[in-house]
Write a protein that holds these residues in place. Structure first.
Motif, short mmCIF file in Angstrom:
data_model
loop_
_atom_site.label_atom_id
_atom_site.label_comp_id
_atom_site.label_asym_id
_atom_site.label_seq_id
_atom_site.Cartn_x
_atom_site.Cartn_y
_atom_site.Cartn_z
N GLY A 8 -113.14 -8.91 34.59
CA GLY A 8 -114.39 -8.92 33.85
C GLY A 8 -114.20 -8.54 32.40
N ARG A 9 -115.30 -8.17 31.76
CA ARG A 9 -115.29 -7.87 30.33
C ARG A 9 -115.10 -6.38 30.12
NH1 ARG A 9 -120.59 -10.79 28.06
NH2 ARG A 9 -119.64 -10.13 26.07
N PRO A 10 -114.39 -6.00 29.08
CA PRO A 10 -114.21 -4.57 28.82
C PRO A 10 -115.51 -3.92 28.37
CG PRO A 10 -113.30 -5.87 27.02
CD PRO A 10 -113.69 -6.85 28.10
N ASN A 11 -115.61 -2.62 28.60
CA ASN A 11 -116.79 -1.88 28.14
C ASN A 11 -116.54 -1.30 26.75
OD1 ASN A 11 -115.33 0.60 28.50
ND2 ASN A 11 -115.77 0.51 30.69
N ARG A 12 -117.42 -0.43 26.30
CA ARG A 12 -117.34 0.09 24.93
C ARG A 12 -116.05 0.86 24.64
NH1 ARG A 12 -122.29 0.98 26.98
NH2 ARG A 12 -124.13 0.11 25.92
N LEU A 13 -115.40 1.39 25.66
CA LEU A 13 -114.21 2.20 25.44
C LEU A 13 -113.04 1.36 24.94
CD1 LEU A 13 -114.34 4.65 28.49
CD2 LEU A 13 -115.37 4.87 26.22
N ALA A 14 -113.15 0.04 25.01
CA ALA A 14 -112.08 -0.82 24.50
C ALA A 14 -111.90 -0.66 23.00
CB ALA A 14 -112.38 -2.28 24.84
N ARG A 15 -112.94 -0.17 22.31
CA ARG A 15 -112.86 -0.01 20.85
C ARG A 15 -112.26 1.32 20.44
NH1 ARG A 15 -118.41 -1.86 21.43
NH2 ARG A 15 -119.14 0.24 20.90
N GLU A 16 -111.97 2.19 21.40
CA GLU A 16 -111.52 3.55 21.09
C GLU A 16 -110.00 3.61 20.89
OE1 GLU A 16 -113.69 6.29 20.62
OE2 GLU A 16 -114.96 4.48 20.51
N TYR A 32 -119.97 5.06 27.55
CA TYR A 32 -120.08 5.26 26.11
C TYR A 32 -119.02 6.27 25.69
CZ TYR A 32 -124.95 3.43 26.01
OH TYR A 32 -126.09 2.66 26.09
N PRO A 33 -118.46 6.14 24.50
CA PRO A 33 -117.75 7.28 23.93
C PRO A 33 -118.78 8.28 23.41
CG PRO A 33 -117.78 5.48 22.36
CD PRO A 33 -118.43 4.96 23.62
N TRP A 34 -118.36 9.53 23.20
CA TRP A 34 -119.28 10.53 22.65
C TRP A 34 -119.63 10.12 21.22
CZ3 TRP A 34 -121.24 15.02 24.90
CH2 TRP A 34 -121.93 15.88 24.05
N GLY A 35 -120.92 10.08 20.91
CA GLY A 35 -121.33 9.70 19.56
C GLY A 35 -122.81 9.38 19.51
N ALA A 36 -123.24 8.97 18.33
CA ALA A 36 -124.67 8.76 18.09
C ALA A 36 -125.25 7.69 19.01
CB ALA A 36 -124.89 8.37 16.63
N GLU A 37 -124.51 6.62 19.29
CA GLU A 37 -125.04 5.54 20.12
C GLU A 37 -125.42 6.05 21.51
OE1 GLU A 37 -123.81 1.06 21.77
OE2 GLU A 37 -122.28 2.39 20.91
N ALA A 38 -124.55 6.84 22.11
CA ALA A 38 -124.83 7.37 23.44
C ALA A 38 -125.98 8.37 23.42
CB ALA A 38 -123.58 8.03 24.01
N LEU A 39 -125.97 9.26 22.45
CA LEU A 39 -127.00 10.30 22.41
C LEU A 39 -128.37 9.70 22.12
CD1 LEU A 39 -125.01 13.09 20.51
CD2 LEU A 39 -125.00 12.49 22.94
N PHE A 82 -128.01 7.09 34.90
CA PHE A 82 -127.54 7.99 33.84
C PHE A 82 -127.00 7.22 32.64
CE2 PHE A 82 -127.13 10.22 37.85
CZ PHE A 82 -127.66 11.47 37.57
N ILE A 83 -126.94 7.91 31.52
CA ILE A 83 -126.13 7.48 30.39
C ILE A 83 -124.77 8.14 30.59
CG2 ILE A 83 -125.80 7.58 27.90
CD1 ILE A 83 -128.07 5.72 28.78
N ASN A 84 -123.71 7.33 30.71
CA ASN A 84 -122.40 7.83 31.11
C ASN A 84 -121.47 7.91 29.91
OD1 ASN A 84 -122.84 7.75 34.17
ND2 ASN A 84 -123.36 5.65 33.54
N ILE A 85 -120.96 9.09 29.65
CA ILE A 85 -120.10 9.34 28.48
C ILE A 85 -118.74 9.82 28.95
CG2 ILE A 85 -119.80 10.68 26.37
CD1 ILE A 85 -122.80 10.91 26.12
N LYS A 86 -117.70 9.21 28.42
CA LYS A 86 -116.32 9.60 28.73
C LYS A 86 -115.70 10.23 27.48
CE LYS A 86 -114.07 9.08 31.91
NZ LYS A 86 -113.63 10.03 32.98
N VAL A 87 -115.06 11.41 27.66
CA VAL A 87 -114.46 12.15 26.55
C VAL A 87 -113.02 12.49 26.88
CG1 VAL A 87 -114.47 14.39 25.35
CG2 VAL A 87 -116.60 13.11 25.60
#
Length: 752
Positions: A8-16, A32-39, A82-87
């Motif tokens: 499938g397609r990568p999620n937002r973490l592909a840009r990290e 989401y990565p931690w940041g303004a978009e997720a919050l 949930f809004i899921n954030i990976k750090v």
């Protein structure tokens, strides 16, 4: 990387940039990565946040990913509720530090992966670590937990908000220094008591501290080394404890016996079975410990270990451009330690009969298999031992047999390199690189390894070029040119200490200038208040708004705390008043957490080793005597000048002067300034006359004030360590204090 092939397609973490985040880029979880978009998404959608914190070499992080985050049905529930954030905890230790504190408050334990549920305003209301996909290990299943917490958010939100607010209040209280109930005396005697408390669980037979699992505890070992070096009698208990611990760690399976580096920790008491991940910071801190301890204890085995650790860093953890990578994973194909294990048959297939027999005896292979995969059941296999972790069963014995064993090691290492290798976390962390640069510089000077020093200079130059931003700010990490988040206190302090160690190793003034710059940055960006004596330091810069609590940290993690590194840097640079002020603010914390703050205890020791100026500080000391006041009126700095010269600079506090060694002084019973160094002649500057009203000694008295420079010259090259004697008497306009006789330890091998 993830054990599941990308689909499938990568999620937002592909840009990290973080390898750990990119491991999760093909999860069906809408990460989401931690940041303004997720919050902003959490507030806009009015959903709670699921925060998952881990790191690339964390075994149980990989397990939870395979079991939960790669599971399509579980991921769908996560995305719905949930809004899921990976750090990556190595990129954002400030987030990790704060919410791990919440985990500990709520569960009385901690670990990774860290799983925390937050309100959209970032207040934690539920926390834990690993959660399985179904009911097992006595833990609630992750799907049932998700449903339960969403139900609470919808139907019992006032309770959740109240819990979150209460936890924020608790975290705020725990994140600021504790004011001591009574004055705390932080001096050498206190350090001695702290060292006794910190080593109370010493394992006399096997070395180290406590039972399984056993960690290296590098900051405690460094404290033991420094206190031991200062003991002129050679009878300190720190000496045998340190010696035994370093030997046992080096001989056990916790050390990669073929590659030379150290794994993270031992899962058992005897240092045999490691947790196989290899971290840059462990090896960075152990390198100078083994180098200096080998010299102090005249033990070539320890010295050789230091050589091998340094070679490992340069060979396997260095980026081609100079900086150092972060870590090497613990597993291959989901199996922990697979790359490092051997059978006797494998060894016999690669070595001659004689070589294999000698190697098997030396490294314990003749004793039968010693490793059982703790996760064998997950692979449908028997848990009985089938292979072996290499450990040094017979101590090294220089001679033909040892040379044969060394040849065998090289052969096996070459063969092992052909196996599938563990994941390399190839991001560049400023903090950990600072520790590696400092370790290589110090060990290079101790071992006369110019290649270590050159590698340290190359890495430091790269970081000063690529991690420095406009306005002097640093970033914490980078990978392939992509920059990570802003640097924190630990990054600035570690880089300052690295530059200081490079100055000591090379004598180049530009490295000292860089160290001064980092000390100034720490004061301007992280201090409690403005000014040269500004107190202790926050973990994050003023104005950072993406975490709800700004923290101060004084305890080790096992890395030395940023406050301890910053204070030690201030002491090294001769800024004792600022160091003393910072310690005063942290005195209550340090008093309560001696065993967990060895680097801060070491800072206290180093401050006590100097002659500090200024009035006594009641938060650090009991009321002082006139003799102590005399010592605190003078600060001494000693520097190497050329091959045979020394410059000793005495900084005399305002309002005081030192009497000169003239006839008038002797006639008045006063002690004149003198510096005695075996094998050297000392030149003194011209003294200044004092008038009758400016001295208690009357007319004709000469004295020194302000900055006093004494030059010493050796007749021949001096030894690495010289003990000098400094004598002086301090007077003010009103009275003379008792004479001071100060013993100075001049470590000439480190340009001090």
């Amino acid at each position: 990387m993830s054990s599941k092939p990308p689909t499938g397609r990568p999620n937002r973490l592909a840009r990290e940039a973080s390898p750990y985040l990119r491991q999760h880029q093909y999860n069906p979880v809408d990460w989401y990565p931690w940041g303004a978009e997720a919050l902003e998404a959490a507030k806009r959608e009015n959903k709670p946040i699921f925060l998952s914190v881990g790191y690339s070499t964390c075994y149980w992080c990989h397990v939870m990913e395979r079991q939960c985050f790669e599971n399509e049905s579980i991921a769908a529930e996560m995305n719905k509720r949930f809004i899921n954030i990976k750090v990556d905890r190595e990129e954002r230790p400030d987030i990790d530090q704060l919410y791990m504190l919440a985990v500990q408050v709520l569960t009385r334990s901690g670990g990774w992966p860290m799983s925390v549920f937050l309100t959209p305003e970032l207040s934690p209301f539920y926390a834990g670590t690993y959660f399985p996909p179904d009911e097992r290990y006595g833990r609630i299943s992750f799907p049932r937990l998700l449903a339960s917490l969403e139900d609470a958010w919808i139907n019992r939100r006032p309770e959740i908000l109240k819990t979150g607010a209460q936890l924020i209040d608790i975290l705020t209280t725990l994140s600021l220094p504790k004011v001591p109930k009574q004055p705390v005396t932080l001096d050498k005697a206190w350090v001695g008591r702290a060292l006794v408390e910190s080593t109370a669980d010493y394992d006399e037979k096997l070395g180290g501290f406590g039972a399984a699992p056993k960690f290296p505890r590098e900051t405690l070992l460094e404290l033991m080394l420094e206190v031991g070096l200062a003991d002129q009698t050679g009878t300190t208990p720190a000496r045998p404890m340190l010696h035994n611990t370093l030997l046992q760690m080096a001989r056990g399976g916790m050390r990669d016996q073929l590659g030379g580096g150290f794994h993270r920790y031992s899962t058992d008491r005897q240092w045999l079975v490691p947790h196989f991940e290899i971290m840059l910071y462990d090896n960075a801190m152990l390198l100078p410990l083994y180098a200096r301890a080998g010299q102090w204890l005249a033990d070539m085995e320890l010295t050789n270990v230091a050589m091998e650790v340094g070679d490992f860093l340069l060979r396997e953890m260095r980026h081609p451009a100079g900086p150092f990578f972060t870590a090497i994973d613990a597993e291959v194909d989901g199996r922990e330690g697979l790359n490092y294990l051997w059978t006797l048959d494998e060894v016999r297939a690669l070595l001659s009969a004689d070589q294999s027999e000698q190697f098997a005896k030396a490294y314990g292979l003749d004793r039968g298999p010693n490793f059982a995969d703790p996760h064998a059941a997950d692979h449908g296999e028997s848990a009985s031992p089938k292979s072996s972790i290499l450990f040094r069963a017979i101590p090294t014995q220089p001679g033909p047999i040892e040379a044969q064993i060394s040849d065998a090691r090289r052969t096996l290492k070459t063969a092992r390199d052909q196996r599938k290798q563990p994941l390399l976390d190839d991001k560049i962390l400023t903090h950990w690189n600072g520790l590696a640069i400092a370790g290589l510089a110090e060990a290079g000077k101790t071992l006369s390894r110019d290649d270590f020093i050159t590698a340290a200079e190359t890495a430091a130059t790269w970081l000063l070029t690529h991690h420095a931003q406009t306005g002097g700010r640093f970033v914490r990490s980078s990978r392939d040119g992509t920059l990570g988040p802003p640097a924190i206190l630990d990054d600035y302090a570690a880089m300052g200490w690295a530059c200081w160690q490079l100055f000591r190793a090379t004598g180049k003034p530009e490295w000292r200038a860089h160290a001064e710059d980092f000390a100034n940055d720490i004061a301007s960006r992280f201090a409690s208040q403005k000014g040269s004596e500004s107190g202790s330091f926050f973990l994050t810069e003023l104005g950072q708004s993406d975490i709800p609590v700004r923290q101060k940290v004084a305890t080790d993690s096992p890395l030395p705390s940023g406050n301890a590194m910053a204070i030690r840097l201030l002491i090294a640079l001769g800024r004792q008043p600022a160091a003393r002020t910072a310690l005063r603010e942290l005195a209550g914390w340090v008093e309560d957490h001696q065993a967990g703050a060895s680097s801060m205890v070491l800072a206290v020791w180093e401050l006590a080793e100097t002659i500090t100026s200024g009035p006594a500080d009641p938060a650090l000391q009991s009321p002082i005597s006139p003799a102590e006041q005399a010592q605190q009126a003078v600060n001494v700095r000693v520097e190497r000048v050329g091959d045979r010269g020394l410059r000793a600079t005495l900084f005399v506090a305002d309002g005081y002067h030192l009497t000169a060694a003239d006839d008038v002084s002797r006639g008045l019973g006063l002690i004149g300034l003198s510096l005695e160094i075996p094998g050297a002649t000392v030149d003194y500057p011209a003294s200044q006359p004092l008038n009758a009203t400016g001295s208690p000694g009357g007319p004709g008295l000469s004295a020194f004030g302000g900055e006093v420079v004494l030059m010493a010259q050796f007749a021949e090259n001096p030894p690495p360590l010289v003990m000098a004697t400094l004598r002086y008497q301090v007077c003010s306009d009103d009275a003379c204090l008792p004479p001071v006789v100060q013993r100075l330890e001049l470590r000439l091998s480190t340009d001090e």
